[in-house]
Design an enzyme around this catalytic site. Structure first.
Site, PDB file in Angstrom:
ATOM      1  N   ASP A 101       0.863  -1.129  -0.001  1.00 26.31           N
ATOM      2  CA  ASP A 101       0.028   0.061  -0.007  1.00 26.31           C
ATOM      3  C   ASP A 101       1.029   1.240   0.067  1.00 26.31           C
ATOM      4  OD1 ASP A 101      -2.112  -1.638   0.148  1.00 26.31           O
ATOM      5  OD2 ASP A 101      -2.956  -0.806   1.967  1.00 26.31           O
ATOM      6  N   ASP A 102       0.137   2.307  -0.209  1.00 27.57           N
ATOM      7  CA  ASP A 102       0.678   3.690  -0.313  1.00 27.57           C
ATOM      8  C   ASP A 102       1.857   3.797  -0.947  1.00 27.57           C
ATOM      9  OD1 ASP A 102      -1.016   3.746   1.731  1.00 27.57           O
ATOM     10  OD2 ASP A 102       0.340   3.846   3.469  1.00 27.57           O
ATOM     11  N   HIS A 152      -5.823   3.431  -4.566  1.00 29.94           N
ATOM     12  CA  HIS A 152      -5.857   3.362  -3.039  1.00 29.94           C
ATOM     13  C   HIS A 152      -6.341   4.868  -2.695  1.00 29.94           C
ATOM     14  CE1 HIS A 152      -4.952   1.921   0.837  1.00 29.94           C
ATOM     15  NE2 HIS A 152      -3.832   2.655   0.936  1.00 29.94           N
ATOM     16  N   HIS A 156      -5.680   9.440   0.452  1.00 28.75           N
ATOM     17  CA  HIS A 156      -5.711   8.493   1.432  1.00 28.75           C
ATOM     18  C   HIS A 156      -6.459   9.167   2.651  1.00 28.75           C
ATOM     19  CE1 HIS A 156      -3.936   5.647   4.606  1.00 28.75           C
ATOM     20  NE2 HIS A 156      -3.413   4.886   3.448  1.00 28.75           N
ATOM     21  N   HIS A 246       3.637  -2.370   3.193  1.00 33.74           N
ATOM     22  CA  HIS A 246       3.656  -0.885   2.754  1.00 33.74           C
ATOM     23  C   HIS A 246       4.839  -0.746   1.744  1.00 33.74           C
ATOM     24  CE1 HIS A 246       0.841  -1.026   5.734  1.00 33.74           C
ATOM     25  NE2 HIS A 246       0.058   0.107   4.995  1.00 33.74           N
TER      26      HIS A 246
END
Length: 289
Positions: A101-102, A152, A156, A246
């Site tokens: 993620d991210d 995603h 955020h 991540h």
């Protein structure tokens, strides 16, 4: 005279006992009240961390609190009600999906891509739109090296706190950015913090998306050392696991443990007979919407 003296002594003893009895509970309440400012400070710190959307990834303690605070059906209830739309794992075959993620993040993402390339593993990267705008070459590299990208959000946020038009804008804006970089609109969405409400989920379902959370959390967002990241994954991985890690984070993030653990994770799980697949391969769906 002695009777008077004894009476005075008894009176003094009575008032002494009374004062002691009254002071004991007061001191307990006073001690309890002294601890309140510290508890309040801890709560403020947690709230501050939860509000730092770039720095608090999906697996954090703050994120768990965020998910519990959502109105309507809980995440587990949504999973039961919409099993074909939001998923946390694949079929019980000896396949595993690594997800990150991210991304993209120039500090960490290139190193993860190097490890995956060296070990011939394809993964699924959930991309933040604002980061893709800043680092398009990293998104292009993910695609060029055979990885799958998913949506995603743009910056955020916690989806369940957004109005529907704001939620849609987060998805569509990121989708358009990723389309310009990849040539396709991703089918996969991973909600920040794993959080979404039923109305948003229904919209995603009606527009052909599939939402993907996870069932194994590396807890790497904590800046854990290699051994702990590795053990958190190995101890909980089984057939059809979708593993959360991540590839990017906030300004103070430290994902060194993730990068160092990844070769060992791949090696150990391969020795146990598992193969690594992308999420679309695992769920037998298209990567394109």
């Amino acid at each position: 005279m002695n009777c008077l003296s004894n009476g005075r002594k008894q009176l003094v003893l009575f008032f002494t006992a009374l004062v002691f009895a009254l002071s004991a509970p007061f001191s307990e309440y006073a001690s309890a009240s002294l601890s309140l400012p510290q508890a309040g400070a801890d709560q403020v710190e947690l709230e501050k961390k939860a509000q730092d959307q770039q720095a608090v990834p999906a697996g954090s303690a703050a994120a768990a609190r965020v998910r519990r605070s959502s109105k309507g059906l809980s995440l587990s209830e949504l999973l039961r009600k919409y099993p074909e739309t939001i998923m946390t794992r694949g079929p019980r075959s000896k396949s595993i999906a690594l997800t990150f993620d991210d991304v993209p993040d120039p500090r960490f993402t290139p190193q993860l891509l190097d490890v995956l390339k060296q070990h011939h593993v394809r993964a699924t990267f959930f991309v933040v739109g604002s980061r893709a705008e800043k680092h398009p070459a990293l998104v292009a590299r993910m695609i060029r090296e055979g990885h799958v990208i998913g949506n995603h959000s743009y910056n955020h946020p916690q989806f369940a706190k957004l109005q529907m038009n704001e939620f849609k804008a987060q998805i569509i804006r990121t989708e358009n950015i990723l389309f310009s970089l990849s040539g396709y609109k991703p089918k996969l969405i991973r909600p920040p913090y794993g959080d979404i409400n039923e109305q948003q989920l229904k919209w995603a379902k009606s527009h052909g998306y599939k939402l993907v959370n996870w069932n194994v959390d590396s807890l790497d967002w904590r800046g854990l050392p290699k051994a702990q990241v590795r053990n958190n994954i190995i101890a909980h991985t089984g057939r059809g696991s979708i593993i959360l890690q991540h590839g990017g984070g906030g300004h103070n993030s430290n994902l060194k443990g993730t990068i160092q653990a990844l070769p060992e994770v791949i090696s150990i799980l391969r020795k146990r007979g598992y193969t690594f697949v992308t999420v679309p391969q695992m769920l037998q769906v298209s990567q394109k919407k």
